[in-house]
Design an enzyme around this catalytic site. Structure first.
Site, mmCIF file in Angstrom:
data_model
loop_
_atom_site.group_PDB
_atom_site.id
_atom_site.type_symbol
_atom_site.label_atom_id
_atom_site.label_comp_id
_atom_site.label_asym_id
_atom_site.label_seq_id
_atom_site.Cartn_x
_atom_site.Cartn_y
_atom_site.Cartn_z
ATOM 1 N N ASP A 240 57.835 30.338 62.010
ATOM 2 C CA ASP A 240 57.313 31.290 61.018
ATOM 3 C C ASP A 240 55.795 31.260 61.089
ATOM 4 O O ASP A 240 55.211 30.329 61.639
ATOM 5 C CB ASP A 240 57.808 30.904 59.617
ATOM 6 C CG ASP A 240 57.873 32.107 58.689
ATOM 7 O OD1 ASP A 240 57.283 33.160 59.012
ATOM 8 O OD2 ASP A 240 58.508 31.989 57.620
ATOM 9 N N GLY B 291 48.325 47.602 53.144
ATOM 10 C CA GLY B 291 48.316 47.899 51.713
ATOM 11 C C GLY B 291 49.388 48.912 51.379
ATOM 12 O O GLY B 291 49.433 49.977 51.986
ATOM 13 N N CYS C 261 43.985 46.068 51.957
ATOM 14 C CA CYS C 261 43.781 47.455 52.292
ATOM 15 C C CYS C 261 43.501 47.766 53.760
ATOM 16 O O CYS C 261 43.053 46.928 54.518
ATOM 17 C CB CYS C 261 42.650 48.065 51.478
ATOM 18 S SG CYS C 261 42.661 47.587 49.761
ATOM 19 N N ASN D 16 37.950 47.996 52.398
ATOM 20 C CA ASN D 16 38.853 46.888 52.734
ATOM 21 C C ASN D 16 38.063 45.595 52.563
ATOM 22 O O ASN D 16 37.015 45.431 53.190
ATOM 23 C CB ASN D 16 39.351 47.030 54.173
ATOM 24 C CG ASN D 16 40.148 45.814 54.655
ATOM 25 O OD1 ASN D 16 40.197 45.539 55.841
ATOM 26 N ND2 ASN D 16 40.784 45.094 53.758
ATOM 27 N N GLY D 17 38.575 44.708 51.723
ATOM 28 C CA GLY D 17 37.879 43.441 51.489
ATOM 29 C C GLY D 17 37.862 43.129 50.015
ATOM 30 O O GLY D 17 38.628 43.696 49.231
ATOM 31 N N CYS E 104 37.944 36.774 59.816
ATOM 32 C CA CYS E 104 39.075 36.112 59.148
ATOM 33 C C CYS E 104 40.073 35.569 60.174
ATOM 34 O O CYS E 104 40.667 36.331 60.944
ATOM 35 C CB CYS E 104 39.774 37.120 58.230
ATOM 36 S SG CYS E 104 41.329 36.535 57.571
ATOM 37 N N TYR F 125 48.641 36.603 60.884
ATOM 38 C CA TYR F 125 49.619 37.386 60.141
ATOM 39 C C TYR F 125 49.196 38.830 59.871
ATOM 40 O O TYR F 125 50.003 39.743 59.965
ATOM 41 C CB TYR F 125 49.889 36.697 58.798
ATOM 42 C CG TYR F 125 50.767 37.478 57.855
ATOM 43 C CD1 TYR F 125 52.148 37.454 57.989
ATOM 44 C CD2 TYR F 125 50.218 38.253 56.825
ATOM 45 C CE1 TYR F 125 52.960 38.179 57.139
ATOM 46 C CE2 TYR F 125 51.026 38.979 55.966
ATOM 47 C CZ TYR F 125 52.395 38.940 56.125
ATOM 48 O OH TYR F 125 53.184 39.659 55.283
#
Ligand code: SF4
Length: 498
Positions: free
Chosen positions: A384, A70, A43, A144-145, A275, A281
């Site tokens: 990648d 999200g 999110c 968010n989380g 994180c 990413y």
């Protein structure tokens, strides 16, 4: 069929305060290939307090900038001082809202949310912001989380207080349960008992609040508007609404925003564990974390990767778009020319047409197609960002060989993802992660690549410039910074299908 939200159905209004939930009639769209998904975030959140501004439009654009976080549902809550209105529906931000809907959402403060589900099914009822009502007023919240003591928290709710199947709904109900004290006091009392990752924006009829878990696992930033304030998951969302970045909300900090300005209080000691995967990413490249753009970090990661895993080759190509910055860095550090060997269809991520069996068999070609004249006869380095199950990379290697590539060397700008995430990223189970059971050489063999090199964890951490002890690295090394009781976590922890 293209999904459009319906005209909106006004739910029952309650007598002592004015609030309503407006609902479109959307349905979930279909992922093209549910077995071959990239990791997904849990999110994006946005909040704004700005009298005199069109706060719902600011929130719309904030969410638009956070769409990558999200894509299952989106919603906005707004208040003009006496009632909270929420509009939410399944789908992308631009599918849920249009000019006429936003025109009905007027006020001086708003919060918004775009969801990827990690606790609770992806259904309209679980879309956010969540709304809870009491005799003294409403409370809307966006999260968010992912919490890891949801089941325990849910037991504290009065029987019948909620039919919640999400951690967010439980949190909202708990916060709203005790309205004998101001919401920020209730939050400061409750949040130290909440475990897991949470970057929150919430509001009553008059005031905007924001809080971040003591580990600060998910990002949350504060921005200044000409006539108010904005809070967002990423700085890129501040940029789009013209808000100047002020600072990150600190881990363990709760802020209150109203006509008296921004007030800060600490509800827990900060134990930062941001994180690490946000750098790899999740975050937008034009977002800034700890004073540095994510793009710069990713290019540096590519340089480190080139030093750690050199190879003789003719061309460096990215897996677009997520591999692009690291491929640029790899090419720069290795001296091998950079090129575009794969073309991405940007619109294929979500479709409303269920692919036929024939189309499904084309698999990866729906998303990526090689440029034959670029790759034919070349020794390629393909960069990648991560390998989750390996299906995508296996298909890419095969596709490049079919297009005439002489050699295909795969380079990955994150260490092997071998452990699931319980803090808001959908990595599935350890058994489904290819690095959970195979060695690097076995993975190379499974992909059919000539060589495979992952950046080391030390190399990745070094590229972020953040000290290792201030980062969560659990999906790479299995060391979870917040202890997880595996029997009491999971997407359906509050639902029958456990
Ligand atoms: S486990 Fe991985 S994805 Fe999850 S918060 Fe930690 S570093 Fe991020």
């Amino acid at each position: 069929m293209t999904e459009r939200p319906g005209p909106g159905v006004r739910a029952a209004q309650r007598p002592t305060y004015t609030e309503a939930v407006l609902k479109g009639d959307g349905q979930l769209s279909h992922d093209l290939d549910p077995h071959d998904r990239p990791p997904k975030d849990a999110c994006g959140v946005f909040g704004v307090w700005a009298p005199g501004e069109e706060v719902s439009k600011l929130t719309y654009y904030g969410l638009y900038a956070l769409q990558h976080r999200g894509q299952e549902s989106a919603g906005i809550a707004v208040s003009e001082g006496s009632r909270i209105l929420v509009y939410k529906d399944m789908g992308l931000v631009a599918q849920v809202f249009d000019e006429s809907v936003l025109g009905t959402l007027r006020g001086h403060l708003a919060i918004g949310h775009c969801r990827y589900s990690t606790t609770g099914s992806s259904v309209w009822e679980n879309a956010q912001p969540t709304l809870s009502s009491t005799e003294v007023g409403g409370l809307a919240l966006a999260h968010n989380g992912n919490l890891i003591n949801t089941r325990e928290l849910a037991r504290r709710l009065a029987p019948g207080a909620t039919r919640a199947t999400t951690d967010t709904e439980v949190l909202t109900s708990l916060l709203a349960q005790d309205r004998s004290q101001p919401i920020d006091d209730a939050a400061a009392e409750l949040l130290p008992q909440v475990k897991g990752a949470y970057s929150l924006v919430f509001m009553d009829e008059k005031t905007l609040y924001a809080a971040r878990d003591p580990q600060g696992i998910r990002p949350l930033v504060l921005g200044r508007l000409e006539r108010g304030w904005a809070v967002a998951s990423e700085t890129a969302a501040l940029d789009i609404v013209g808000a100047a970045f002020v600072r990150e909300i600190e881990p363990g900090e709760l802020i209150t925003i109203d006509e008296r300005g921004v007030r800060s209080r600490r509800f827990a000691l900060a134990e930062p564990k941001g994180c690490l995967f946000e750098y790899v990413y999740l975050a937008r490249p034009d977002t800034t974390i700890a004073g540095r753009s994510v793009q710069s970090t990713r290019v540096e990661v590519g340089r480190v990767l080139a030093r750690e895993h050199p190879v003789e080759a003719d061309l460096v190509i990215p897996t677009p778009e997520s591999g692009t910055p690291a491929a640029v860095g790899y090419a720069e550090a290795s001296g091998i020319p950079y090129g575009q060997g794969l073309v991405k269809n940007s619109y294929v991520g979500r479709t409303f047409i269920q692919p036929s069996q024939t189309i499904r068999q084309l698999g990866i070609r729906l998303k990526l197609n090689p440029l034959k004249e670029v790759v034919a006869g070349k020794r390629l380095v393909v960069v990648d960002d991560s390998i989750v199950r390996g299906n995508t990379q296996r298909a890419i290697v095969r596709m490049l060989r079919e297009a005439g590539a002489r050699e295909v060397h795969v380079r990955i700008s994150s260490p092997p993802v071998a452990w699931p995430c319980f803090y808001g990223i959908d990595f599935a189970t350890r058994a489904e992660l290819i690095a959970g059971s195979l060695s690097v050489e076995e993975i190379r063999d499974s992909l059919g690549a000539d060589s495979l090199g992952y950046i080391s964890q030390e190399g990745l951490v070094e590229a972020t410039t953040i000290p290792s002890e201030r980062l969560c690295r659990a999906c790479f090394d299995g060391e979870y910074p917040i202890a997880v009781d595996r029997d009491n976590v999971g997407k359906y922890v509050l639902e029958a299908k456990t």
